[in-house]
Design a protein around this motif. Structure first.
Motif, PDB file in Angstrom:
ATOM      1  N   ASP A  56       0.845  -1.192   0.000  1.00  0.00           N
ATOM      2  CA  ASP A  56       0.000   0.000   0.000  1.00  0.00           C
ATOM      3  C   ASP A  56       0.882   1.244   0.000  1.00  0.00           C
ATOM      4  OD1 ASP A  56      -2.378  -1.498   0.150  1.00  0.00           O
ATOM      5  OD2 ASP A  56      -2.190  -1.652   2.333  1.00  0.00           O
ATOM      6  N   TYR A  57       0.548   2.195  -0.877  1.00  0.00           N
ATOM      7  CA  TYR A  57       1.322   3.421  -0.981  1.00  0.00           C
ATOM      8  C   TYR A  57       0.449   4.636  -0.658  1.00  0.00           C
ATOM      9  CZ  TYR A  57       4.757   0.642  -3.572  1.00  0.00           C
ATOM     10  OH  TYR A  57       5.678  -0.298  -3.951  1.00  0.00           O
ATOM     11  N   TYR A  58       1.081   5.621  -0.038  1.00  0.00           N
ATOM     12  CA  TYR A  58       0.427   6.911   0.208  1.00  0.00           C
ATOM     13  C   TYR A  58       1.439   7.976  -0.206  1.00  0.00           C
ATOM     14  CZ  TYR A  58      -1.952  10.768   2.576  1.00  0.00           C
ATOM     15  OH  TYR A  58      -2.582  11.946   2.855  1.00  0.00           O
ATOM     16  N   ALA A  59       1.126   8.723  -1.258  1.00  0.00           N
ATOM     17  CA  ALA A  59       2.086   9.657  -1.845  1.00  0.00           C
ATOM     18  C   ALA A  59       1.612  11.096  -1.720  1.00  0.00           C
ATOM     19  CB  ALA A  59       2.312   9.322  -3.315  1.00  0.00           C
ATOM     20  N   THR A  60       2.549  11.984  -1.415  1.00  0.00           N
ATOM     21  CA  THR A  60       2.289  13.421  -1.320  1.00  0.00           C
ATOM     22  C   THR A  60       3.287  14.160  -2.191  1.00  0.00           C
ATOM     23  OG1 THR A  60       1.535  13.186   0.975  1.00  0.00           O
ATOM     24  CG2 THR A  60       2.148  15.396   0.229  1.00  0.00           C
ATOM     25  N   TYR A  61       2.795  15.070  -3.031  1.00  0.00           N
ATOM     26  CA  TYR A  61       3.684  15.880  -3.870  1.00  0.00           C
ATOM     27  C   TYR A  61       4.205  17.064  -3.071  1.00  0.00           C
ATOM     28  CZ  TYR A  61       2.335  13.167  -7.929  1.00  0.00           C
ATOM     29  OH  TYR A  61       2.163  12.131  -8.809  1.00  0.00           O
ATOM     30  N   ASP A  62       5.527  17.192  -3.006  1.00  0.00           N
ATOM     31  CA  ASP A  62       6.156  18.281  -2.270  1.00  0.00           C
ATOM     32  C   ASP A  62       6.457  19.468  -3.180  1.00  0.00           C
ATOM     33  OD1 ASP A  62       6.225  16.714   0.125  1.00  0.00           O
ATOM     34  OD2 ASP A  62       7.936  15.629  -0.729  1.00  0.00           O
ATOM     35  N   ILE A 100      10.145  16.939 -10.168  1.00  0.00           N
ATOM     36  CA  ILE A 100       9.093  16.498  -9.252  1.00  0.00           C
ATOM     37  C   ILE A 100       9.716  15.931  -7.980  1.00  0.00           C
ATOM     38  CG2 ILE A 100       7.067  15.007  -8.993  1.00  0.00           C
ATOM     39  CD1 ILE A 100       7.394  14.705 -12.186  1.00  0.00           C
ATOM     40  N   ASP A 101       9.196  16.365  -6.832  1.00  0.00           N
ATOM     41  CA  ASP A 101       9.614  15.810  -5.540  1.00  0.00           C
ATOM     42  C   ASP A 101       8.364  15.322  -4.820  1.00  0.00           C
ATOM     43  OD1 ASP A 101      12.485  16.382  -5.512  1.00  0.00           O
ATOM     44  OD2 ASP A 101      11.884  18.481  -5.433  1.00  0.00           O
ATOM     45  N   ARG A 102       8.424  14.111  -4.298  1.00  0.00           N
ATOM     46  CA  ARG A 102       7.278  13.618  -3.547  1.00  0.00           C
ATOM     47  C   ARG A 102       7.740  12.727  -2.398  1.00  0.00           C
ATOM     48  NH1 ARG A 102       6.898  10.747  -8.523  1.00  0.00           N
ATOM     49  NH2 ARG A 102       7.077   8.491  -8.291  1.00  0.00           N
ATOM     50  N   SER A 103       6.885  12.633  -1.406  1.00  0.00           N
ATOM     51  CA  SER A 103       7.139  11.777  -0.246  1.00  0.00           C
ATOM     52  C   SER A 103       6.170  10.606  -0.311  1.00  0.00           C
ATOM     53  CB  SER A 103       6.926  12.554   1.055  1.00  0.00           C
ATOM     54  OG  SER A 103       7.773  13.691   1.100  1.00  0.00           O
ATOM     55  N   VAL A 104       6.672   9.403  -0.009  1.00  0.00           N
ATOM     56  CA  VAL A 104       5.854   8.207  -0.151  1.00  0.00           C
ATOM     57  C   VAL A 104       5.971   7.331   1.093  1.00  0.00           C
ATOM     58  CG1 VAL A 104       5.415   6.155  -1.534  1.00  0.00           C
ATOM     59  CG2 VAL A 104       6.250   8.238  -2.648  1.00  0.00           C
ATOM     60  N   LEU A 105       4.827   6.909   1.610  1.00  0.00           N
ATOM     61  CA  LEU A 105       4.775   5.926   2.695  1.00  0.00           C
ATOM     62  C   LEU A 105       4.336   4.598   2.096  1.00  0.00           C
ATOM     63  CD1 LEU A 105       3.092   7.921   5.612  1.00  0.00           C
ATOM     64  CD2 LEU A 105       5.493   7.232   5.431  1.00  0.00           C
ATOM     65  N   ALA A 106       5.134   3.553   2.323  1.00  0.00           N
ATOM     66  CA  ALA A 106       4.815   2.226   1.786  1.00  0.00           C
ATOM     67  C   ALA A 106       4.633   1.245   2.932  1.00  0.00           C
ATOM     68  CB  ALA A 106       5.937   1.759   0.856  1.00  0.00           C
ATOM     69  N   THR A 107       3.521   0.526   2.910  1.00  0.00           N
ATOM     70  CA  THR A 107       3.238  -0.478   3.937  1.00  0.00           C
ATOM     71  C   THR A 107       3.200  -1.849   3.281  1.00  0.00           C
ATOM     72  OG1 THR A 107       1.875   1.134   5.132  1.00  0.00           O
ATOM     73  CG2 THR A 107       1.664  -1.176   5.768  1.00  0.00           C
ATOM     74  N   ASP A 108       4.091  -2.759   3.699  1.00  0.00           N
ATOM     75  CA  ASP A 108       4.150  -4.069   3.059  1.00  0.00           C
ATOM     76  C   ASP A 108       3.171  -5.044   3.716  1.00  0.00           C
ATOM     77  OD1 ASP A 108       5.334  -5.071   5.395  1.00  0.00           O
ATOM     78  OD2 ASP A 108       7.376  -4.775   4.633  1.00  0.00           O
ATOM     79  N   VAL A 109       3.160  -6.288   3.242  1.00  0.00           N
ATOM     80  CA  VAL A 109       2.189  -7.270   3.725  1.00  0.00           C
ATOM     81  C   VAL A 109       2.386  -7.633   5.187  1.00  0.00           C
ATOM     82  CG1 VAL A 109       1.763  -8.300   1.462  1.00  0.00           C
ATOM     83  CG2 VAL A 109       3.678  -9.109   2.844  1.00  0.00           C
ATOM     84  N   ASN A 110       3.569  -7.334   5.720  1.00  0.00           N
ATOM     85  CA  ASN A 110       3.834  -7.596   7.138  1.00  0.00           C
ATOM     86  C   ASN A 110       3.577  -6.371   7.998  1.00  0.00           C
ATOM     87  OD1 ASN A 110       4.759 -10.288   6.707  1.00  0.00           O
ATOM     88  ND2 ASN A 110       6.685  -9.441   5.905  1.00  0.00           N
ATOM     89  N   ASP A 111       2.932  -5.374   7.381  1.00  0.00           N
ATOM     90  CA  ASP A 111       2.606  -4.122   8.058  1.00  0.00           C
ATOM     91  C   ASP A 111       3.848  -3.331   8.455  1.00  0.00           C
ATOM     92  OD1 ASP A 111      -0.152  -4.408   7.873  1.00  0.00           O
ATOM     93  OD2 ASP A 111      -0.281  -5.549   9.729  1.00  0.00           O
ATOM     94  N   ASN A 112       4.962  -3.572   7.782  1.00  0.00           N
ATOM     95  CA  ASN A 112       6.156  -2.748   7.980  1.00  0.00           C
ATOM     96  C   ASN A 112       6.006  -1.458   7.187  1.00  0.00           C
ATOM     97  OD1 ASN A 112       7.626  -4.684   9.575  1.00  0.00           O
ATOM     98  ND2 ASN A 112       7.954  -5.859   7.697  1.00  0.00           N
ATOM     99  N   LEU A 113       6.310  -0.342   7.819  1.00  0.00           N
ATOM    100  CA  LEU A 113       6.142   0.959   7.182  1.00  0.00           C
ATOM    101  C   LEU A 113       7.493   1.504   6.728  1.00  0.00           C
ATOM    102  CD1 LEU A 113       4.039   3.207   6.563  1.00  0.00           C
ATOM    103  CD2 LEU A 113       4.651   4.230   8.767  1.00  0.00           C
ATOM    104  N   HIS A 114       7.552   1.954   5.482  1.00  0.00           N
ATOM    105  CA  HIS A 114       8.776   2.528   4.922  1.00  0.00           C
ATOM    106  C   HIS A 114       8.476   3.941   4.430  1.00  0.00           C
ATOM    107  CE1 HIS A 114      10.570  -1.508   4.927  1.00  0.00           C
ATOM    108  NE2 HIS A 114       9.408  -1.923   4.452  1.00  0.00           N
ATOM    109  N   GLU A 149      11.634   9.171  -0.161  1.00  0.00           N
ATOM    110  CA  GLU A 149      11.620  10.458  -0.842  1.00  0.00           C
ATOM    111  C   GLU A 149      12.023  10.212  -2.290  1.00  0.00           C
ATOM    112  OE1 GLU A 149      14.278  12.899   1.396  1.00  0.00           O
ATOM    113  OE2 GLU A 149      12.757  13.405   2.895  1.00  0.00           O
ATOM    114  N   VAL A 150      11.223  10.725  -3.220  1.00  0.00           N
ATOM    115  CA  VAL A 150      11.447  10.472  -4.639  1.00  0.00           C
ATOM    116  C   VAL A 150      11.640  11.794  -5.375  1.00  0.00           C
ATOM    117  CG1 VAL A 150      10.521   9.420  -6.737  1.00  0.00           C
ATOM    118  CG2 VAL A 150       9.982   8.427  -4.491  1.00  0.00           C
ATOM    119  N   THR A 151      12.714  11.886  -6.145  1.00  0.00           N
ATOM    120  CA  THR A 151      12.981  13.075  -6.965  1.00  0.00           C
ATOM    121  C   THR A 151      13.113  12.641  -8.415  1.00  0.00           C
ATOM    122  OG1 THR A 151      14.129  14.269  -5.197  1.00  0.00           O
ATOM    123  CG2 THR A 151      14.591  14.944  -7.454  1.00  0.00           C
TER     124      THR A 151
END
Length: 222
Positions: free
Chosen positions: A173-179, A196-210, A213-215
């Protein structure tokens, strides 16, 4: 884009590293990668962590966000406006709208404060730019993550009306915000550069949160 995306971009842009369906731990490092859907923008690409550069979705799509003002480029041409989609202020929106083909670029993704990973953008991706409703433009209107932008001369910049977006790929699961977002059209109107700069929160199947930052630095042509 733009292109957006883009996703796209907009970018889609707008998006180059897809999470590995067989290895959920790869989700975070791949947060900035992925192909945009169809003619999606790298700036806003839905398959990438930030989804199309500038937006994702069809160019005809309007913004789902309620805007406080009317789009300067939509509706009848105001008195003194240009006949080709410009506004009374002299901005020519036709310099931006339409299809843009990604020719080159770089995508840099840094996850969990680790080592940045840079890869080449996928040339040949087509990002779409359309007139907006609450803002001047929508990048990657057909993608899940649209980038809304306002225009000043030959530069389209991120609008505060741009909303975060969420999506799921390969059980991540991803949650992305454009900075930040900027799409600059050249003097001849045939090429453009997107940042483009954006921040992304990724949650894997084990509920680990990552946290990633993407440029993206992308080059386009008509």
């Amino acid at each position: 884009m733009l292109l957006l995306i883009p996703g796209c971009l907009l970018v889609q842009p707008l998006d180059e590293a897809k999470p590995d369906a067989d290895d959920d731990s790869a989700a975070a490092p791949n947060a900035g990668s992925g192909n945009t859907s169809g003619k999606t923008s790298h700036a806003g690409n839905s398959s990438s962590a930030g989804r199309n550069t500038g937006g994702s979705g069809s160019p005809a799509g309007g913004s789902a966000n309620g805007g406080s003002r009317n789009n300067a480029g939509s509706g009848p041409t105001p008195p003194g406006g240009s006949a080709n989609g410009g506004s009374s202020s002299g901005v020519d929106f036709s310099l931006f709208t339409g299809d843009w083909t990604l020719t080159s670029g770089k995508n840099t993704t840094t996850c969990d404060a680790g080592t940045p990973m840079t890869e080449d953008a996928e040339a040949g991706i087509v990002d779409m730019v359309a007139l907006g409703t609450s803002t001047d433009l929508i990048f990657a209107p057909d993608s899940e993550c649209q980038i809304l932008a306002d225009v000043d001369d030959r530069t389209a910049s991120l609008s505060q009306d741009t909303q975060p977006c969420s999506y799921t790929t390969a059980n991540v699961d991803y949650y992305a915000t454009y900075d930040s977002f900027e799409f600059v059209v050249s003097s001849n109107g045939q090429t453009a550069k997107a940042t483009i700069d954006r921040s992304v929160l990724a949650t894997d199947v084990n509920d680990n949160l990552h946290y990633c930052e993407v440029t993206q630095d992308l080059n386009y042509k008509r």
